[in-house]
Write an enzyme that holds these catalytic residues in place. Structure first.
Site, PDB file in Angstrom:
ATOM      1  N   CYS A 147       0.825  -1.218   0.000  1.00 14.83           N
ATOM      2  CA  CYS A 147       0.000   0.000   0.000  1.00 14.83           C
ATOM      3  C   CYS A 147       0.858   1.266   0.000  1.00 14.83           C
ATOM      4  O   CYS A 147       0.644   2.161  -0.835  1.00 14.83           O
ATOM      5  CB  CYS A 147      -0.952  -0.022   1.183  1.00 14.83           C
ATOM      6  SG  CYS A 147      -0.195  -0.435   2.762  1.00 14.83           S
TER       7      CYS A 147
HETATM    8  N1  LIG Z   1      -4.600  -4.179   4.960  1.00 17.27           N
HETATM    9  C1  LIG Z   1      -4.014  -3.480   4.000  1.00 17.27           C
HETATM   10  O1  LIG Z   1      -4.249  -2.280   3.828  1.00 17.27           O
HETATM   11  C2  LIG Z   1      -3.061  -4.164   3.067  1.00 17.27           C
HETATM   12  C3  LIG Z   1      -2.658  -5.457   3.253  1.00 17.27           C
HETATM   13  N2  LIG Z   1      -1.757  -6.026   2.386  1.00 17.27           N
HETATM   14  C4  LIG Z   1      -1.297  -7.388   2.584  1.00 17.27           C
HETATM   15  O2  LIG Z   1      -2.360  -8.280   2.271  1.00 17.27           O
HETATM   16  C5  LIG Z   1      -2.289  -9.414   3.115  1.00 17.27           C
HETATM   17  C6  LIG Z   1      -3.591  -9.529   3.896  1.00 17.27           C
HETATM   18  O3  LIG Z   1      -3.747  -8.374   4.701  1.00 17.27           O
HETATM   19  P1  LIG Z   1      -5.020  -8.120   5.625  1.00 17.27           P
HETATM   20  O4  LIG Z   1      -6.228  -8.639   4.976  1.00 17.27           O
HETATM   21  O5  LIG Z   1      -4.965  -6.714   6.040  1.00 17.27           O
HETATM   22  O6  LIG Z   1      -4.666  -9.053   6.884  1.00 17.27           O
HETATM   23  P2  LIG Z   1      -5.651  -9.720   7.927  1.00 17.27           P
HETATM   24  O7  LIG Z   1      -4.819 -10.031   9.108  1.00 17.27           O
HETATM   25  O8  LIG Z   1      -6.869  -8.900   8.110  1.00 17.27           O
HETATM   26  O9  LIG Z   1      -6.076 -11.081   7.203  1.00 17.27           O
HETATM   27  C7  LIG Z   1      -5.173 -12.086   6.848  1.00 17.27           C
HETATM   28  C8  LIG Z   1      -5.935 -13.399   6.692  1.00 17.27           C
HETATM   29  O10 LIG Z   1      -4.966 -14.425   6.368  1.00 17.27           O
HETATM   30  C9  LIG Z   1      -5.447 -15.671   6.853  1.00 17.27           C
HETATM   31  N3  LIG Z   1      -4.342 -16.501   7.329  1.00 17.27           N
HETATM   32  C10 LIG Z   1      -3.624 -16.376   8.471  1.00 17.27           C
HETATM   33  N4  LIG Z   1      -2.681 -17.344   8.555  1.00 17.27           N
HETATM   34  C11 LIG Z   1      -2.844 -18.113   7.448  1.00 17.27           C
HETATM   35  C12 LIG Z   1      -2.180 -19.282   6.973  1.00 17.27           C
HETATM   36  N5  LIG Z   1      -1.177 -19.852   7.641  1.00 17.27           N
HETATM   37  N6  LIG Z   1      -2.602 -19.813   5.807  1.00 17.27           N
HETATM   38  C13 LIG Z   1      -3.605 -19.258   5.101  1.00 17.27           C
HETATM   39  N7  LIG Z   1      -4.268 -18.147   5.515  1.00 17.27           N
HETATM   40  C14 LIG Z   1      -3.887 -17.585   6.681  1.00 17.27           C
HETATM   41  C15 LIG Z   1      -6.393 -15.363   8.006  1.00 17.27           C
HETATM   42  O11 LIG Z   1      -7.624 -15.984   7.725  1.00 17.27           O
HETATM   43  P3  LIG Z   1      -7.975 -17.472   8.226  1.00 17.27           P
HETATM   44  O12 LIG Z   1      -7.600 -17.586   9.662  1.00 17.27           O
HETATM   45  O13 LIG Z   1      -9.450 -17.511   7.994  1.00 17.27           O
HETATM   46  O14 LIG Z   1      -7.188 -18.383   7.337  1.00 17.27           O
HETATM   47  C16 LIG Z   1      -6.613 -13.851   7.965  1.00 17.27           C
HETATM   48  O15 LIG Z   1      -7.979 -13.485   7.965  1.00 17.27           O
HETATM   49  C17 LIG Z   1      -1.058  -9.230   4.007  1.00 17.27           C
HETATM   50  O16 LIG Z   1       0.062  -9.831   3.441  1.00 17.27           O
HETATM   51  C18 LIG Z   1      -0.918  -7.715   4.018  1.00 17.27           C
HETATM   52  O17 LIG Z   1       0.376  -7.343   4.355  1.00 17.27           O
HETATM   53  C19 LIG Z   1      -1.300  -5.362   1.300  1.00 17.27           C
HETATM   54  C20 LIG Z   1      -1.669  -4.086   1.052  1.00 17.27           C
HETATM   55  C21 LIG Z   1      -2.543  -3.349   1.960  1.00 17.27           C
HETATM   56  C1  LIG Z   2      -0.666   0.487   9.030  1.00 14.31           C
HETATM   57  C2  LIG Z   2       0.143  -0.756   8.810  1.00 14.31           C
HETATM   58  O1  LIG Z   2       0.488  -1.457   9.741  1.00 14.31           O
HETATM   59  N1  LIG Z   2       0.452  -1.045   7.546  1.00 14.31           N
HETATM   60  C3  LIG Z   2       1.207  -2.198   7.168  1.00 14.31           C
HETATM   61  C4  LIG Z   2       1.414  -2.214   5.672  1.00 14.31           C
HETATM   62  C5  LIG Z   2       0.352  -2.939   4.948  1.00 14.31           C
HETATM   63  C6  LIG Z   2       0.865  -3.543   3.631  1.00 14.31           C
HETATM   64  O2  LIG Z   2       0.839  -3.010   2.547  1.00 14.31           O
HETATM   65  O3  LIG Z   2       1.439  -4.664   3.838  1.00 14.31           O
HETATM   66  P1  LIG Z   2       2.333  -5.703   3.002  1.00 14.31           P
HETATM   67  O4  LIG Z   2       3.438  -5.025   2.382  1.00 14.31           O
HETATM   68  O5  LIG Z   2       2.784  -6.659   4.032  1.00 14.31           O
HETATM   69  O6  LIG Z   2       1.459  -6.333   2.003  1.00 14.31           O
HETATM   70  C7  LIG Z   2       2.587  -2.193   7.790  1.00 14.31           C
HETATM   71  O7  LIG Z   2       3.133  -1.145   8.069  1.00 14.31           O
HETATM   72  O8  LIG Z   2       3.171  -3.296   7.877  1.00 14.31           O
END
Ligand SMILES: NC(=O)C1=CN([C@@H]2O[C@H](COP(=O)(O)OP(=O)(O)OC[C@H]3O[C@@H](n4cnc5c(N)ncnc54)[C@H](OP(=O)(O)O)[C@@H]3O)[C@@H](O)[C@H]2O)C=CC1
Ligand SMILES: CC(=O)N[C@@H](CCC(=O)OP(=O)(O)O)C(=O)O
Length: 343
Positions: A147
């Site tokens: 992000c």
């Molecule tokens: N939030 C944001 O703004 C952004 C996030 N990201 C990236 O996207 C990804 C998801 O982020 P986000 O949705 O915020 O994170 P969350 O923590 O909200 O969700 C992650 C999900 O991954 C699942 N999970 C956990 N462990 C495992 C495993 N061992 N195997 C399979 N699934 C698993 C869990 O679901 P369950 O327990 O049901 O399997 C959980 O709901 C991360 O890598 C994050 O860094 C990237 C850009 C922006």
């Molecule tokens: C506010 C906050 O905690 N933000 C996350 C970034 C989210 C993201 O883009 O994560 P990935 O690069 O892991 O996909 C962080 O700083 O780690």
């Protein structure tokens, strides 16, 4: 077409469901969980009641191979493991950082865990949609940018590519809403800690630093390092990245404006505010837009660039769908035409 979402119970997954639900080319969505097999999405998110009727399945490679595309919205280490098992049989769109850094050693240093195999890292295309359209169209393994890198890179791209700023002195000061940290409870983000507060974190050690540097070096064709400083602010969604850099000798305000206008003239999700006009995070809330404004200070000859996105949309799920649209030959904006939620 049929898509699968692994990690559907997290914030990125829920945002994928919201957007894919109205996508004109999606006929079927299936959701997968590592901990909640048999439960429904409504058990996790009541706002889906009477709208989204999806039951979570156990993650299984043979089942995942039956989909046209598989989204991974999972913590580090998960997508690299599963992609090894399903690559070649379906298209993978990875929202995590597992496949973004081309050098496995750099990944291991910044993520503190084993990297994906070299073969996967070579195959994966880094999908900053506005700049990598051709590669994205031809890949079956798509690595979706982080992000903060999305906001920062879109703001810096025209200037770095034209060598209009001194890339040895770039500072990126970024602020994020708390959904950026995912849904899990943590002392860092819970209400009492975050409400009425403003936090700096991971100074000089955030894993998005090498990701931003990798892309800037590819554009600028020379080694560089940046200063990247993330902050948490008490809002739900949104990122504002404020970038500072010295303007190279000879560049006028008109020429800088022309660089931005040329770069983004045909990019539907980048909206330019122009010299001296700055966007706010709420102006892109719930949408795939990245809004950019800038100002050049005559006294210091430095440029200040401001770029805002919704971290869950352009910073994650929205850009992932924009990339899916390219990978499957759909219109770039399919499923993503939305007016921001305002105020
Ligand atoms: N939030 C944001 O703004 C952004 C996030 N990201 C990236 O996207 C990804 C998801 O982020 P986000 O949705 O915020 O994170 P969350 O923590 O909200 O969700 C992650 C999900 O991954 C699942 N999970 C956990 N462990 C495992 C495993 N061992 N195997 C399979 N699934 C698993 C869990 O679901 P369950 O327990 O049901 O399997 C959980 O709901 C991360 O890598 C994050 O860094 C990237 C850009 C922006
Ligand atoms: C506010 C906050 O905690 N933000 C996350 C970034 C989210 C993201 O883009 O994560 P990935 O690069 O892991 O996909 C962080 O700083 O780690």
């Amino acid at each position: 077409m049929k898509v699968a979402i692994v990690g559907a119970t997290g914030y990125g997954g829920v945002e994928l469901i919201r957007l894919l639900y109205h996508h004109p080319h999606i006929d079927e969505i299936s959701v997968f969980s590592s901990s909640q097999e048999g439960k429904s999405m409504v058990d996790n998110y009541s706002h889906f009641i009477e709208i989204v009727d999806l039951t979570l399945e156990k993650i299984d490679a043979e089942r995942l191979k039956t989909f046209d595309a598989v989204f991974f919205s999972t913590p580090p280490g998960v997508s690299s493991e599963w992609t090894e098992k399903i690559a070649g049989e379906t298209k993978v769109i990875d929202l995590s950082g597992d496949l973004r850094l081309k050098d496995g050693d750099v990944y291991e240093k910044w993520y503190g865990r084993e990297s994906a195999s070299e073969a996967l890292l070579t195959q994966a295309v880094y999908g900053l949609s506005e700049w990598h359209e051709e590669e994205i169209k031809h890949t079956s393994i798509l690595s979706n940018p982080g992000c903060y890198p999305t906001a920062a890179l879109l703001g810096l791209a025209p200037l770095v590519q034209a060598n209009a700023i001194d890339t040895n002195h770039i500072i990126i000061d970024a602020k994020s809403g708390t959904t950026g940290a995912g849904r899990s409870l943590s002392p860092i983000t819970h209400f009492s800690e975050m409400n009425d507060n403003f936090k700096i974190y991971k100074v000089n050690e955030h894993k998005h630093t090498p990701e931003i540097e990798q892309q800037l070096m590819a554009w600028g064709e020379k080694e560089l390092t940046i200063t990247f400083t993330p902050h948490l602010v008490p809002m739900t969604r949104g990122i504002m990245a404020t970038m500072y850099a010295p303007v190279q000798d000879g560049w006028t305000k008109e020429q800088i404006k022309a660089l931005y206008e040329k770069a983004y003239a045909h990019k539907p999700f980048v909206r330019l505010r122009g010299e001296g006009a700055f966007p706010f995070t709420k102006e892109v809330y719930g949408t795939n837009y990245c809004d950019i404004g800038w100002s050049i200070d005559d006294r210091t000859n430095r440029i200040t660039i401001v770029s805002v996105i919704d971290n869950l949309v352009k910073g994650a799920s929205g850009q992932a769908i924009q990339n899916m649209n390219f990978m499957f030959g759909f219109e770039e904006t399919a499923g993503l035409n939305m007016v921001p939620v305002y105020p």
